[in-house]
Design an enzyme around this catalytic site. Structure first.
Site, PDB file in Angstrom:
ATOM      1  N   HIS A 165       9.146  43.896  -1.605  1.00 54.94           N
ATOM      2  CA  HIS A 165      10.369  43.372  -1.002  1.00 54.94           C
ATOM      3  C   HIS A 165      10.777  42.113  -1.764  1.00 54.94           C
ATOM      4  O   HIS A 165      10.123  41.078  -1.661  1.00 54.94           O
ATOM      5  CB  HIS A 165      10.131  43.069   0.485  1.00 54.94           C
ATOM      6  CG  HIS A 165       9.823  44.302   1.275  1.00 54.94           C
ATOM      7  ND1 HIS A 165       9.001  44.311   2.370  1.00 54.94           N
ATOM      8  CD2 HIS A 165      10.265  45.585   1.097  1.00 54.94           C
ATOM      9  CE1 HIS A 165       8.942  45.557   2.856  1.00 54.94           C
ATOM     10  NE2 HIS A 165       9.699  46.335   2.094  1.00 54.94           N
ATOM     11  N   GLU A 168      11.093  38.243  -0.681  1.00 60.26           N
ATOM     12  CA  GLU A 168       9.893  37.610  -0.142  1.00 60.26           C
ATOM     13  C   GLU A 168       9.142  36.940  -1.291  1.00 60.26           C
ATOM     14  O   GLU A 168       8.029  37.341  -1.663  1.00 60.26           O
ATOM     15  CB  GLU A 168       9.021  38.660   0.575  1.00 60.26           C
ATOM     16  CG  GLU A 168       9.756  39.310   1.749  1.00 60.26           C
ATOM     17  CD  GLU A 168       9.083  40.560   2.310  1.00 60.26           C
ATOM     18  OE1 GLU A 168       9.643  41.150   3.247  1.00 60.26           O
ATOM     19  OE2 GLU A 168       8.010  40.953   1.805  1.00 60.26           O
ATOM     20  N   HIS A 257       3.312  40.189   1.071  1.00 63.19           N
ATOM     21  CA  HIS A 257       4.648  40.123   1.681  1.00 63.19           C
ATOM     22  C   HIS A 257       4.911  38.786   2.355  1.00 63.19           C
ATOM     23  O   HIS A 257       4.013  37.964   2.507  1.00 63.19           O
ATOM     24  CB  HIS A 257       4.773  41.213   2.760  1.00 63.19           C
ATOM     25  CG  HIS A 257       4.866  42.591   2.219  1.00 63.19           C
ATOM     26  ND1 HIS A 257       6.043  43.289   2.175  1.00 63.19           N
ATOM     27  CD2 HIS A 257       3.920  43.400   1.685  1.00 63.19           C
ATOM     28  CE1 HIS A 257       5.825  44.484   1.647  1.00 63.19           C
ATOM     29  NE2 HIS A 257       4.547  44.581   1.340  1.00 63.19           N
ATOM     30  N   GLU A 333       0.813  39.158   5.150  1.00 61.74           N
ATOM     31  CA  GLU A 333       2.135  38.620   5.502  1.00 61.74           C
ATOM     32  C   GLU A 333       2.066  37.099   5.624  1.00 61.74           C
ATOM     33  O   GLU A 333       1.283  36.573   6.409  1.00 61.74           O
ATOM     34  CB  GLU A 333       2.610  39.207   6.839  1.00 61.74           C
ATOM     35  CG  GLU A 333       2.774  40.724   6.844  1.00 61.74           C
ATOM     36  CD  GLU A 333       4.103  41.178   6.255  1.00 61.74           C
ATOM     37  OE1 GLU A 333       4.943  40.310   5.899  1.00 61.74           O
ATOM     38  OE2 GLU A 333       4.313  42.409   6.158  1.00 61.74           O
TER      39      GLU A 333
END
Ligand code: ZN
Length: 373
Positions: A165, A168, A257, A333
């Site tokens: 992504h 990010e 991420h 994350e």
């Protein structure tokens, strides 16, 4: 009169109107996609005067819960990024940034950006170090190389890949921290290079990175939903990385991420894959416990709900790699907001902390691999 531009690497903003020192703005959608949340733009002509920047379309963004409690980042030099006064109005969906620039120009972004130029320099700098091999696994639709750096000579196969992504960028800051450690004389790096062969893809989605996208590549594909049947037309980035993984096998994988909403660092695993074994699950849990014991910048209490038995989405890389290779696969994350267990009011979650977290992850990985061996 202020001027606003986003015509640069990872730029994203649309200017709706400018009235004195107040601007109404909107975030652009990813090409051929409905996703948007990433912004990055430059303001000129307001030195010493407060500007009011109103981003009008936040309610329709990919993660509206990302805005309450969020503070925008600004930089006077494109290098050091700090938080500035930011308010989100839930009823109107308008994010308002108020800031008094010190100089002629100031940059604003959703999070400290990581440019393609910095990516190129990273690959060259680390690739020139002893014991490091650089490979181009393939090309993106816009023609950028998908770079992979291979380090170490041990039997355990480790894949670390970041920024599926593109909006990010904390993921590539993490990858920079990981590569700097792995190529160094640090004892953790020596242990890992002896026990494992590590393959690092610091940027899976260069097209989206340059285009200022949040989640997709040049064809509007969310790469982390392409791992069942990637194609040359829609997702060549995944196609070439998965082929390289098939060639080596995968024992441990980390997919890096950022999360828009949750103000903590956490992991997501592969619960609900068809071939789930408790042993594989325990190895995943063990990694998380050890990492949480090592740093306040990781915890296991807050995160995503777990998928039920047989309910895993195999188009996501972590599930696919756990199923395909029996790997201990992890999605890491990091927050766009901050880590509420150890907040930094000045910078929020920052590049320095992403890099430090990479070091802690690798130290944990060294312990886990040695114990398993
Ligand atoms: Zn992501």
């Amino acid at each position: 009169m202020i001027t606003i531009t986003s015509a640069f690497d990872s730029g994203n903003i649309e200017v709706l109107s400018v009235d004195g020192d107040t601007a109404q703005l909107a975030i652009r959608r990813d090409h051929q996609s409905d996703f948007y949340q990433w912004f990055h733009f430059c303001i000129a002509g307001a030195a010493g005067r407060e500007v009011t920047l109103r981003i009008m379309n936040c309610a329709g963004s990919a993660y509206p819960l990302g805005w309450p409690g969020y503070r925008a980042r600004f930089s006077d030099d494109g290098d050091d990024w700090r938080q500035t006064a930011t308010d989100y109005d839930l009823s109107s969906g308008v994010l308002t940034i108020r800031h008094t620039p010190a100089g002629e120009r100031v940059w604003f972004a959703y999070h400290a950006p990581y440019s393609m130029e910095r990516h190129r320099q990273l690959v060259e700098r680390i690739g020139a170090m002893p014991g490091v091999t650089t490979r181009e696994l393939g090309r993106s639709l816009d023609g950028y190389p998908i770079d992979c750096l291979d380090i170490g000579s041990g039997p355990t196969q480790v894949w670390l890949y970041a920024r599926q992504h593109p909006g990010e960028p904390m993921a590539e800051w993490w990858a920079e921290g990981a590569l700097e450690l792995l190529a160094s004389d640090d004892p953790v790096a020596r242990r890992l290079r002896a026990a494992a062969t590590l393959h690092v893809v610091p940027n899976m989605n260069p097209d989206g990175s340059v285009r200022g996208h949040l989640r997709t590549n040049a064809a509007g594909a969310n790469l982390n939903r392409e791992w069942i049947a990637p194609s040359a037309e829609r997702s060549p980035e995944v196609l070439c990385v998965l082929a390289a993984m098939d060639a080596t096998g995968v024992d441990y994988a980390m997919d890096i991420h950022g999360d828009e909403s949750i103000p903590y660092v956490f992991m997501a695993g592969f619960h609900g894959i068809p071939s789930w074994t408790d042993q594989q699950g325990l190895a995943y849990d063990r990694f998380g416990e050890l990492l949480a014991g090592r740093t306040r910048d990781f915890q296991t209490k807050h995160g995503y709900p777990l998928a039920g038995a047989g309910r895993a989405n195999l188009s996501m890389s972590t599930n696919q790699l756990a199923e395909r290779f029996g790997a201990v696969a992890m999605t890491l994350e990091m927050p766009f907001k901050d880590n509420d267990d150890a907040p930094d009011p000045e910078r929020g979650w920052s590049p320095a902390r992403s890099k430090a977290l990479a070091h802690d992850c690798l130290a944990t990985l060294a312990d886990v691999i040695e114990k398993a061996g």
